[in-house]
Scaffold this motif. Structure first.
Motif, mmCIF file in Angstrom:
data_model
loop_
_atom_site.group_PDB
_atom_site.id
_atom_site.type_symbol
_atom_site.label_atom_id
_atom_site.label_comp_id
_atom_site.label_asym_id
_atom_site.label_seq_id
_atom_site.Cartn_x
_atom_site.Cartn_y
_atom_site.Cartn_z
ATOM 1 N N ASN A 1 6.449 -4.528 5.350
ATOM 2 C CA ASN A 1 6.411 -3.735 6.575
ATOM 3 C C ASN A 1 6.598 -4.652 7.781
ATOM 4 O OD1 ASN A 1 5.221 -2.306 8.948
ATOM 5 N ND2 ASN A 1 4.856 -0.702 7.419
ATOM 6 N N SER B 1 -5.677 7.673 7.107
ATOM 7 C CA SER B 1 -5.039 7.035 8.252
ATOM 8 C C SER B 1 -3.912 7.910 8.780
ATOM 9 C CB SER B 1 -4.476 5.660 7.859
ATOM 10 O OG SER B 1 -5.498 4.823 7.363
ATOM 11 N N SER C 1 1.379 5.024 8.999
ATOM 12 C CA SER C 1 1.634 4.095 7.900
ATOM 13 C C SER C 1 1.359 2.654 8.328
ATOM 14 C CB SER C 1 3.074 4.239 7.412
ATOM 15 O OG SER C 1 3.997 3.954 8.463
ATOM 16 N N THR C 2 1.606 2.355 9.599
ATOM 17 C CA THR C 2 1.343 1.007 10.102
ATOM 18 C C THR C 2 -0.142 0.673 10.015
ATOM 19 O OG1 THR C 2 3.223 1.152 11.615
ATOM 20 C CG2 THR C 2 1.561 -0.525 12.089
ATOM 21 N N VAL D 1 -2.269 1.878 7.834
ATOM 22 C CA VAL D 1 -2.577 1.655 6.415
ATOM 23 C C VAL D 1 -2.179 0.247 5.996
ATOM 24 C CG1 VAL D 1 -2.006 2.369 4.067
ATOM 25 C CG2 VAL D 1 -2.351 4.090 5.837
ATOM 26 N N GLU D 2 -0.960 -0.147 6.350
ATOM 27 C CA GLU D 2 -0.459 -1.468 5.973
ATOM 28 C C GLU D 2 -1.300 -2.572 6.607
ATOM 29 O OE1 GLU D 2 1.907 -2.368 3.951
ATOM 30 O OE2 GLU D 2 3.223 -0.641 3.643
ATOM 31 N N THR E 1 0.843 -1.190 0.000
ATOM 32 C CA THR E 1 0.000 0.000 0.000
ATOM 33 C C THR E 1 0.875 1.234 0.000
ATOM 34 O OG1 THR E 1 -1.841 1.100 1.148
ATOM 35 C CG2 THR E 1 -0.114 0.150 2.513
ATOM 36 N N ASP E 2 0.288 2.375 -0.374
ATOM 37 C CA ASP E 2 0.964 3.647 -0.140
ATOM 38 C C ASP E 2 0.351 4.285 1.107
ATOM 39 O OD1 ASP E 2 -1.512 4.554 -0.904
ATOM 40 O OD2 ASP E 2 -0.821 5.651 -2.662
ATOM 41 N N TRP E 3 0.905 5.386 1.545
ATOM 42 C CA TRP E 3 0.372 6.067 2.723
ATOM 43 C C TRP E 3 0.012 7.495 2.333
ATOM 44 C CZ3 TRP E 3 3.511 8.699 7.081
ATOM 45 C CH2 TRP E 3 2.642 9.175 8.068
ATOM 46 N N SER F 1 -5.233 6.386 1.353
ATOM 47 C CA SER F 1 -4.217 5.459 0.862
ATOM 48 C C SER F 1 -4.847 4.439 -0.078
ATOM 49 C CB SER F 1 -3.543 4.750 2.043
ATOM 50 O OG SER F 1 -3.071 5.693 2.981
#
Length: 260
Positions: free
Chosen positions: A216, A174, A177-178, A180-181, A139-141, A150
């Motif tokens: 991640n 979000s 980033s965590t 989102v992932e 994914t992107d953030w 995202s």
């Protein structure tokens, strides 16, 4: 009902039977699309999008012929049935159907120029590979500059054959980033379960945990950690969903890093 013989062409899809499986493509459909865009004499490009391109609803000036934009984008959406490498690019331009601008139309043209250079590409389904499922998740953030949402992306292979994929914007922005992932990991696990049940119904049960590759390490640690972290309490449902299936050995998370 009529027996029309061996399948070769159906609704723009062309099926070619090979010694090691079959090839699904849309050569005729792609050629018609290039002609409709009047790009028969134009040059092709090597990528659907320019590197690091970011589009917003206000880029450029309003496009004078929105109907033409809709038609070309609709054609590209159907073409993603076999041309999977344009899925993300088409996902981007589809967001501007309500109010297309000149910059968006230029991106549509670039995608079609890429299609022109890959007319003979398609999806190969091998008859010689093992029926073992594996998945990739990324994914992107906050990749969208307008709403800061995202984009989820995943794909599944059965042996050497790609059988499922998705590129979709997440419903809410979000903060981390965590987060989102991990939401992407939850969506991928949900699709994984559907494929497990489908394959089992078809007499192809999976012999072991499905390897799910992600880049991640934080989300991998969360999936294996009994201690719930303060910064991830707002994704509790996805946390328990993924962790449960990791514990049940349905999913086996594998880290995949970047290579030069």
């Amino acid at each position: 009902m009529k027996d029309l013989g061996v399948l070769s062409y159906f609704l723009g899809l062309e099926v070619t039977f090979l010694d090691d499986g079959y090839l699904l493509s849309q050569v005729r459909y792609a050629s018609d699309l290039v002609s409709k865009a009047e790009l028969n004499d134009g040059k092709s490009v090597s990528t659907p999008l320019e590197p690091n391109v970011k589009l917003t609803p206000m880029d450029g000036s309003p496009f004078a012929d929105p109907t033409r934009y809709w038609q070309l984008v609709d054609n590209l959406v159907y073409f993603t049935t076999t041309c999977l490498d344009i899925t993300y690019a088409v996902h981007i331009i589809s967001q501007f159907m309500a109010a297309a601008h000149s910059t968006h139309y230029a991106v549509v043209f670039r995608i079609i120029r890429y299609v022109k250079g890959t007319l003979l590409h398609g999806i190969h389904f091998s008859s010689n590979s093992f029926h073992v499922l594996r998945a990739y998740s990324d994914t992107d953030w906050a990749g969208d500059l307008f709403d800061h949402k995202s984009t989820t992306g995943y794909c599944f292979f059965l042996g050497n054959s790609l059988i499922s994929w998705q590129s979709k914007k997440q419903t809410i922005p979000s903060r981390f980033s965590t987060e989102v992932e991990y939401r992407t990991l939850g969506d991928t696990t949900s699709e994984l379960l559907s494929l497990w049940w489908l394959l089992e119904d078809m007499g192809i049960p999976q012999p072991s945990s499905t390897k799910l590759y992600c880049d991640n390490q934080s989300v991998m640690q969360i999936a294996h950690n009994d201690v719930f972290h303060e910064r991830t309490k707002h994704i509790e449902v996805d946390y328990h969903f993924v962790r449960y299936h990791v514990a049940q050995e349905i999913v086996y998370l594998v880290f995949i890093g970047y290579t030069n």
